[in-house]
Design a protein around this motif. Sequence first.
Motif, PDB file in Angstrom:
ATOM      1  N   ILE A 124       0.860  -1.196   0.000  1.00  0.00           N
ATOM      2  CA  ILE A 124       0.000   0.000   0.000  1.00  0.00           C
ATOM      3  C   ILE A 124       0.891   1.239   0.000  1.00  0.00           C
ATOM      4  O   ILE A 124       1.650   1.464   0.942  1.00  0.00           O
ATOM      5  CB  ILE A 124      -0.939  -0.003   1.227  1.00  0.00           C
ATOM      6  CG1 ILE A 124      -1.788  -1.276   1.229  1.00  0.00           C
ATOM      7  CG2 ILE A 124      -1.814   1.241   1.233  1.00  0.00           C
ATOM      8  CD1 ILE A 124      -2.584  -1.496   2.496  1.00  0.00           C
ATOM      9  N   SER A 125       0.785   2.040  -1.045  1.00  0.00           N
ATOM     10  CA  SER A 125       1.673   3.200  -1.166  1.00  0.00           C
ATOM     11  C   SER A 125       1.120   4.449  -0.483  1.00  0.00           C
ATOM     12  O   SER A 125       1.891   5.260   0.031  1.00  0.00           O
ATOM     13  CB  SER A 125       1.969   3.497  -2.638  1.00  0.00           C
ATOM     14  OG  SER A 125       0.769   3.688  -3.336  1.00  0.00           O
ATOM     15  N   ASP A 126      -0.185   4.615  -0.444  1.00  0.00           N
ATOM     16  CA  ASP A 126      -0.794   5.800   0.171  1.00  0.00           C
ATOM     17  C   ASP A 126      -0.685   5.696   1.696  1.00  0.00           C
ATOM     18  O   ASP A 126      -1.147   4.714   2.302  1.00  0.00           O
ATOM     19  CB  ASP A 126      -2.264   5.906  -0.256  1.00  0.00           C
ATOM     20  CG  ASP A 126      -2.935   7.114   0.351  1.00  0.00           C
ATOM     21  OD1 ASP A 126      -2.564   8.241  -0.033  1.00  0.00           O
ATOM     22  OD2 ASP A 126      -3.821   6.920   1.220  1.00  0.00           O
ATOM     23  N   SER A 127      -0.086   6.705   2.327  1.00  0.00           N
ATOM     24  CA  SER A 127       0.175   6.633   3.770  1.00  0.00           C
ATOM     25  C   SER A 127      -1.108   6.585   4.603  1.00  0.00           C
ATOM     26  O   SER A 127      -1.165   5.875   5.612  1.00  0.00           O
ATOM     27  CB  SER A 127       1.070   7.785   4.213  1.00  0.00           C
ATOM     28  OG  SER A 127       0.444   9.015   3.961  1.00  0.00           O
ATOM     29  N   GLU A 128      -2.130   7.310   4.207  1.00  0.00           N
ATOM     30  CA  GLU A 128      -3.401   7.287   4.955  1.00  0.00           C
ATOM     31  C   GLU A 128      -4.087   5.933   4.824  1.00  0.00           C
ATOM     32  O   GLU A 128      -4.628   5.396   5.787  1.00  0.00           O
ATOM     33  CB  GLU A 128      -4.330   8.411   4.479  1.00  0.00           C
ATOM     34  CG  GLU A 128      -3.907   9.791   4.937  1.00  0.00           C
ATOM     35  CD  GLU A 128      -3.814   9.919   6.462  1.00  0.00           C
ATOM     36  OE1 GLU A 128      -4.752   9.483   7.166  1.00  0.00           O
ATOM     37  OE2 GLU A 128      -2.787  10.435   6.940  1.00  0.00           O
ATOM     38  N   GLU A 129      -4.041   5.399   3.622  1.00  0.00           N
ATOM     39  CA  GLU A 129      -4.641   4.085   3.378  1.00  0.00           C
ATOM     40  C   GLU A 129      -3.879   3.010   4.160  1.00  0.00           C
ATOM     41  O   GLU A 129      -4.477   2.095   4.737  1.00  0.00           O
ATOM     42  CB  GLU A 129      -4.610   3.782   1.877  1.00  0.00           C
ATOM     43  CG  GLU A 129      -5.334   2.525   1.477  1.00  0.00           C
ATOM     44  CD  GLU A 129      -5.292   2.267  -0.026  1.00  0.00           C
ATOM     45  OE1 GLU A 129      -5.705   1.169  -0.425  1.00  0.00           O
ATOM     46  OE2 GLU A 129      -4.842   3.153  -0.786  1.00  0.00           O
ATOM     47  N   LYS A 130      -2.557   3.134   4.210  1.00  0.00           N
ATOM     48  CA  LYS A 130      -1.733   2.181   4.961  1.00  0.00           C
ATOM     49  C   LYS A 130      -2.049   2.261   6.451  1.00  0.00           C
ATOM     50  O   LYS A 130      -2.170   1.236   7.127  1.00  0.00           O
ATOM     51  CB  LYS A 130      -0.244   2.446   4.722  1.00  0.00           C
ATOM     52  CG  LYS A 130       0.667   1.398   5.348  1.00  0.00           C
ATOM     53  CD  LYS A 130       2.127   1.696   5.120  1.00  0.00           C
ATOM     54  CE  LYS A 130       2.488   1.390   3.695  1.00  0.00           C
ATOM     55  NZ  LYS A 130       3.936   1.327   3.462  1.00  0.00           N
ATOM     56  N   LYS A 131      -2.202   3.485   6.963  1.00  0.00           N
ATOM     57  CA  LYS A 131      -2.528   3.674   8.379  1.00  0.00           C
ATOM     58  C   LYS A 131      -3.874   3.023   8.701  1.00  0.00           C
ATOM     59  O   LYS A 131      -4.016   2.318   9.695  1.00  0.00           O
ATOM     60  CB  LYS A 131      -2.574   5.170   8.721  1.00  0.00           C
ATOM     61  CG  LYS A 131      -2.766   5.450  10.209  1.00  0.00           C
ATOM     62  CD  LYS A 131      -2.975   6.921  10.500  1.00  0.00           C
ATOM     63  CE  LYS A 131      -1.742   7.731  10.270  1.00  0.00           C
ATOM     64  NZ  LYS A 131      -1.904   9.148  10.664  1.00  0.00           N
ATOM     65  N   SER A 132      -4.848   3.248   7.831  1.00  0.00           N
ATOM     66  CA  SER A 132      -6.168   2.651   8.013  1.00  0.00           C
ATOM     67  C   SER A 132      -6.085   1.120   7.973  1.00  0.00           C
ATOM     68  O   SER A 132      -6.693   0.430   8.805  1.00  0.00           O
ATOM     69  CB  SER A 132      -7.107   3.157   6.916  1.00  0.00           C
ATOM     70  OG  SER A 132      -8.328   2.501   6.970  1.00  0.00           O
ATOM     71  N   PHE A 133      -5.338   0.582   7.024  1.00  0.00           N
ATOM     72  CA  PHE A 133      -5.158  -0.866   6.920  1.00  0.00           C
ATOM     73  C   PHE A 133      -4.543  -1.417   8.196  1.00  0.00           C
ATOM     74  O   PHE A 133      -5.007  -2.427   8.740  1.00  0.00           O
ATOM     75  CB  PHE A 133      -4.279  -1.209   5.714  1.00  0.00           C
ATOM     76  CG  PHE A 133      -3.815  -2.640   5.712  1.00  0.00           C
ATOM     77  CD1 PHE A 133      -4.661  -3.664   5.337  1.00  0.00           C
ATOM     78  CD2 PHE A 133      -2.516  -2.972   6.098  1.00  0.00           C
ATOM     79  CE1 PHE A 133      -4.241  -4.990   5.342  1.00  0.00           C
ATOM     80  CE2 PHE A 133      -2.084  -4.281   6.109  1.00  0.00           C
ATOM     81  CZ  PHE A 133      -2.950  -5.294   5.731  1.00  0.00           C
ATOM     82  N   ASN A 134      -3.480  -0.778   8.680  1.00  0.00           N
ATOM     83  CA  ASN A 134      -2.813  -1.260   9.889  1.00  0.00           C
ATOM     84  C   ASN A 134      -3.757  -1.264  11.091  1.00  0.00           C
ATOM     85  O   ASN A 134      -3.792  -2.236  11.851  1.00  0.00           O
ATOM     86  CB  ASN A 134      -1.556  -0.437  10.187  1.00  0.00           C
ATOM     87  CG  ASN A 134      -0.413  -0.783   9.251  1.00  0.00           C
ATOM     88  OD1 ASN A 134      -0.305  -1.905   8.774  1.00  0.00           O
ATOM     89  ND2 ASN A 134       0.436   0.184   8.980  1.00  0.00           N
ATOM     90  N   LEU A 135      -4.519  -0.205  11.259  1.00  0.00           N
ATOM     91  CA  LEU A 135      -5.463  -0.133  12.372  1.00  0.00           C
ATOM     92  C   LEU A 135      -6.548  -1.217  12.253  1.00  0.00           C
ATOM     93  O   LEU A 135      -6.847  -1.910  13.223  1.00  0.00           O
ATOM     94  CB  LEU A 135      -6.114   1.243  12.456  1.00  0.00           C
ATOM     95  CG  LEU A 135      -5.218   2.383  12.933  1.00  0.00           C
ATOM     96  CD1 LEU A 135      -5.922   3.731  12.775  1.00  0.00           C
ATOM     97  CD2 LEU A 135      -4.815   2.156  14.391  1.00  0.00           C
ATOM     98  N   ASN A 136      -7.122  -1.341  11.075  1.00  0.00           N
ATOM     99  CA  ASN A 136      -8.198  -2.322  10.861  1.00  0.00           C
ATOM    100  C   ASN A 136      -7.693  -3.758  10.990  1.00  0.00           C
ATOM    101  O   ASN A 136      -8.368  -4.601  11.588  1.00  0.00           O
ATOM    102  CB  ASN A 136      -8.867  -2.124   9.508  1.00  0.00           C
ATOM    103  CG  ASN A 136      -9.662  -0.832   9.445  1.00  0.00           C
ATOM    104  OD1 ASN A 136     -10.169  -0.361  10.466  1.00  0.00           O
ATOM    105  ND2 ASN A 136      -9.771  -0.261   8.261  1.00  0.00           N
TER     106      ASN A 136
END
Length: 142
Positions: A124-136
Motif C-alpha cells: 500500500i503506497s498511500d500513507s493514509e490508506e496504509k494507516k487505516s489498513f494497519n489499524l483495521n
Amino acid sequence: MKKCTIISLLLFLPWLLFANVETKSKEMCNCLKKANTSSSESVKKGCLQLREKHVKVLKKGSKDHETYLKLINACEEEIAGIPQIDPNLTTEEKTKVICDCFKTTGKQNRMGCFKLQSDYAKTISDSEEKKSFNLNSQSCEE
C-alpha cells in the motif's frame, strides 16, 4: 564454427545456472516437506546435509545463492501454511485475508499472520490508506 559454439554456450549458460538453482531449491523443498511429516532424525539431518551441499555449489553470498534462499523461504512459508500475498486486492480484501488468517490459525502460526500483515502493508503506497489498513487489520488479532 568454434566461435559460434562458444557464443551459443555463453547465451545458454545463464539459463543452465538458473535451472540449477531452481532444481536445487525444488530438491530442498521436497526434502523439507518429507522432514515436516517425518519423525525420523535421519530425514531431518539429510536436509541439513543437502542444504550444506547446495550452499557450497551455489557459492554463499552469490546471486544464485540469494535466489535459492528466496525459493526455499517460499517453500517454508507454504509448508507453514502462510498464504502468498496478492497485491491486487483492495485494502478491505487485504484486511479480510489478515482477519481470516488470525481466525483460522493456531497460536503457533500467528507469526505467519503477522508476516502476511506486514507484507500486505508494504503493497500500500498511500500513507493514509496504509494507516487505516494497519489499524483495521490489528483489530482482528485478538
